[in-house]
Design an enzyme around this catalytic site. Structure first.
Site, short mmCIF file in Angstrom:
data_model
loop_
_atom_site.label_atom_id
_atom_site.label_comp_id
_atom_site.label_asym_id
_atom_site.label_seq_id
_atom_site.Cartn_x
_atom_site.Cartn_y
_atom_site.Cartn_z
N TYR A 113 0.94 -1.09 0.01
CA TYR A 113 -0.09 -0.03 0.18
C TYR A 113 0.95 1.06 0.06
O TYR A 113 0.47 2.27 -0.66
CB TYR A 113 -0.95 0.07 1.26
CG TYR A 113 -1.96 -1.07 1.59
CD1 TYR A 113 -2.80 -1.35 0.53
CD2 TYR A 113 -1.64 -2.04 2.67
CE1 TYR A 113 -3.70 -2.24 0.81
CE2 TYR A 113 -2.61 -2.85 2.81
CZ TYR A 113 -3.70 -3.12 1.92
OH TYR A 113 -4.73 -3.98 2.02
N THR A 170 -2.75 -6.41 -6.41
CA THR A 170 -2.93 -5.51 -5.63
C THR A 170 -3.35 -5.96 -4.21
O THR A 170 -3.71 -7.04 -4.05
CB THR A 170 -4.04 -4.15 -5.76
OG1 THR A 170 -5.27 -4.86 -5.46
CG2 THR A 170 -4.03 -3.69 -7.15
N ASP A 171 -2.40 -5.41 -2.91
CA ASP A 171 -3.03 -5.67 -1.67
C ASP A 171 -4.35 -5.23 -1.60
O ASP A 171 -5.04 -4.77 -2.17
CB ASP A 171 -2.03 -5.00 -0.87
CG ASP A 171 -2.08 -5.79 0.66
OD1 ASP A 171 -2.93 -6.50 0.96
OD2 ASP A 171 -1.11 -5.49 1.18
N TRP A 172 -5.07 -5.75 -0.41
CA TRP A 172 -6.56 -5.67 -0.29
C TRP A 172 -7.02 -4.40 0.01
O TRP A 172 -6.66 -3.38 0.70
CB TRP A 172 -7.05 -6.75 0.83
CG TRP A 172 -7.28 -8.07 0.30
CD1 TRP A 172 -8.36 -9.04 0.69
CD2 TRP A 172 -6.49 -8.97 -0.61
NE1 TRP A 172 -8.43 -10.10 0.23
CE2 TRP A 172 -7.12 -10.24 -0.67
CE3 TRP A 172 -5.44 -8.92 -1.38
CZ2 TRP A 172 -6.78 -11.41 -1.47
CZ3 TRP A 172 -5.16 -9.93 -2.19
CH2 TRP A 172 -5.72 -11.10 -2.32
#
Length: 649
Positions: A291, A332-334
């Site tokens: 992020y 992507t990260d969550w």
């Protein structure tokens, strides 16, 4: 019921057996098991509707009931029921949270999900993924405790072993347990270099040493993926968090708005890339950007845009794709696009540096940066609309879809996505696996200070049998005569022991448990890691961040214990705690990262030799931490213990 669903294979004119995935009775190229994964993926991509393509680009959260039934509606964190996800939104990558109460029940759930997916127009199987779930820490946003699976040290504990062979053994066993219950993808390893001592995510790293982390990452991938080219027995790994999530300003995690900045005051950006170079060379199937947004980063004379890495074209396309040659999946990260609200708490979308963009614009920027898939999101309709409105080129979508389908074909999911429920019950938590995990836990214990003769210990330390009217000196002399030196491994003496932080059964293995240290021959205390509790945002309470110092009241109380009896302390090292005040008063000091009470007793008594070495240095003070360079491993002034330290080595 049968142990697994029937595959219902058909026979082509040339005698080839195949699954009729598109329900037309004819073997299409993507259904032909003889073709290469890339060939099958290209053929299927050309046949998919835009809705099916968009669904592949989302990797959502999925949950089940404790007895292994798919949810019909939202769960604790999942925002939708399973049928809605798989059949209506065409999302076929699912991050499973809590598993059912047995291997059989979880396998049954996985088979039910795959039967559901087979009703779709092209029977796209669901790739079921998992965060780490083979150790002690339960963090709904990052990892799950082992439950019915075998339990191993946290990754920091595996790093303490400094043994690629041990890591490969863990990964192979975890792979077998994953595949037994229908889990095909691992949202790990986490190969960030943990260069900021305060960072709350480092318990799932292998520490800050780039060379050690790279070696361990290679062994980890060997055990999970088996070969550089995935196969039907592999678990596809998604290494994270590219290009390295360790240099977080002040150690704050970018899950949360106050942790969005990533900094490089020591100029070590290239060092943080090293484990990812190793993972790419080893054939890792997917990578996850973090992020955080780089602040003040200049590379090759070019300023890097100050936006989150999942939005950053310079990082994903220029560095990862073009320079490092990675052609796997980028997920992507969550929660990069939409806000979350679960468990009664909010969590803003991690849109660092692009907060001014709306949801559609965020998707456009991430896709333009080179992202193939959105983790923790479930809005494929947005991509459908963006393509139809001409704001995203469908050819760009097709490139991502081919990568995503290739992994499914490599894993053999189109040919057989089902698992044997009987076998799952036998494999998951196999006694042999549990024993291996327990041995690794005990071996990972790090001996930092090993003992003193009872005569040299603080006055008043003596066996309870000698207490009463005797003087402190007399009691100390009696202690030496009765028990001898307090040093590991502890001998099999009859002793009275005062314990904190142990289960009753494990404590009883150390001796006769007493309630008061004044009545004990020995005190053994397990300490949780120090941190600043926070609980405003969703998941925040699970992330142990802030100060590394123990509370002064705790230290004062342990000092009182140590004045009465020899003290053994086990410090939980999910971050490098400030151990100086504990080392001063403890007769024996050990550190651990993901070690059960019983495994710790094995280490203390010598049933298993504790051979762990520190994966990071132990700072002497918070002032030293604050003065150190965020992106540089170690480097705090006058550390209490250096990295790789073990007493007596």
């Amino acid at each position: 019921m049968t142990s697994r669903p029937d595959l219902a294979l058909l026979t082509a004119d040339d005698g080839t057996r195949f699954r009729d995935l598109d329900h037309d009775g004819v073997m299409a190229p993507f259904e032909d098991p003889r073709l290469l994964p890339d060939e099958r993926a290209a053929d299927l991509t050309s046949r998919l509707s835009l809705e099916e393509k968009a669904g592949l680009m989302f990797h959502s959260i999925i949950e089940m009931s404790p007895d292994g039934e798919p949810l019909t509606g939202p769960g604790m964190i999942a925002t939708m029921g399973t049928e809605d996800m798989v059949l209506r939104r065409r999302i076929t990558h699912a991050n499973v949270h809590a598993l059912a109460s047995s291997g059989r029940a979880t396998a049954r759930w996985a088979n039910t999900v795959q039967e559901m997916a087979a009703q779709g127009p092209h029977s796209i199987p669901v790739t079921i993924s998992s965060d780490p779930r083979h150790s002690m820490v339960q963090n709904e946003g990052a990892a799950f405790s082992a439950g019915v699976m075998s339990a191993w040290p946290e990754p920091l504990g595996l790093a303490a072993l400094d043994s690629p062979e041990a890591v490969r053994e863990f990964a192979d066993i975890a792979r077998r347990e994953y595949r037994a219950v229908g889990i095909h993808a691992a949202l790990h390893p986490q190969i960030d270099l943990a260069t900021e001592p305060r960072w709350g995510r480092q318990f799932h790293t292998f520490g800050p040493d780039a060379e050690r982390v790279s070696r361990i990452a290679e062994a980890y991938l060997d055990g999970f993926q088996l070969t550089a080219e995935l196969g039907p027995e592999s678990v596809a790994c998604m290494a994270k968090h590219f290009p390295g999530g360790g240099p977080q300003k002040d150690g704050e995690d970018p899950h949360f708005p106050y942790g969005r900045e990533q900094v490089y005051p020591g100029g070590r950006f290239e060092m943080h890339l090293e484990p990812f170079r190793a993972a790419i060379a080893r054939g890792v199937s997917a990578l996850m950007p973090y992020y955080g947004m780089p602040v003040g980063l200049v590379r090759n004379g070019e300023a890097i845009e100050e936006v989150g890495f999942g939005y950053n074209r310079q990082v994903i396309t220029q560095i990862l794709r073009e320079e490092l040659g990675f052609d796997g999946v980028v997920c992507t990260d969550w929660g990069l696009v939409t806000d979350m609200h679960a468990m009664g708490k909010p969590l803003p979308a991690r849109t660092w540096g692009v907060e001014h963009l709306d949801a559609d614009e965020r998707i456009i920027k991430a896709v333009g940066a080179g992202v193939d898939q959105f983790g923790g999101e479930e809005c494929p309709e947005r991509i459908v609309a963006l393509v139809r409105d001409g704001r995203i080129d469908e050819a760009r979508i097709d490139a991502s879809v081919r990568r995503l389908l290739r992994v499914k074909f490599q894993l053999g999911l189109f040919d057989d996505p089902f698992v044997d429920e009987d076998a799952a019950e036998q494999i998951v938590g196999l006694e042999e696996f549990r024993e291996s995990g327990a041995r690794a836990q005990a071996a990972s214990v790090i001996v930092l200070k090993n003992g003193a003769d009872a005569r040299a210990a603080t006055a008043g330390q003596a066996p309870a049998a000698e207490r009463g009217a005797a003087s402190a000196a007399e009691r100390s002399t009696a202690s030496a005569a009765t028990l001898g030196p307090v040093v590991l491994p502890l001998p099999a003496d009859e002793r009275r022991v005062y314990v904190e932080g142990f289960s009753e059964a494990a404590a009883s293995r150390l001796g006769t448990v007493v309630a008061d240290p004044a009545d004990a021959d020995l005190a053994v205390v397990r300490l949780a890691e120090p941190f600043d509790p926070r609980d405003d945002l969703l998941l925040e309470s699970f992330f142990h961040q802030g100060s590394l110092e123990y509370r002064p009241g705790l230290v004062a109380r342990l000092r009182t214990v140590a004045e009465q009896v020899p003290l053994i302390v086990d410090a939980t090292l999910l971050r490098p705690a400030i151990l100086a005040p504990i080392a001063e008063i403890a007769t024996v000091l050990v550190g651990s990262a993901g070690v059960s009470d019983d495994a710790l007793v094995d280490a203390l008594t010598g049933a298993v030799e504790p051979i762990g070495t520190l994966p990071f240095e132990i700072p002497s003070s918070m002032d030293a931490v604050r003065a150190s360079l965020t992106d540089v491993p170690g480097g705090t002034a006058d550390p209490t213990f250096p990295a790789r330290f073990r007493a007596g080595s």
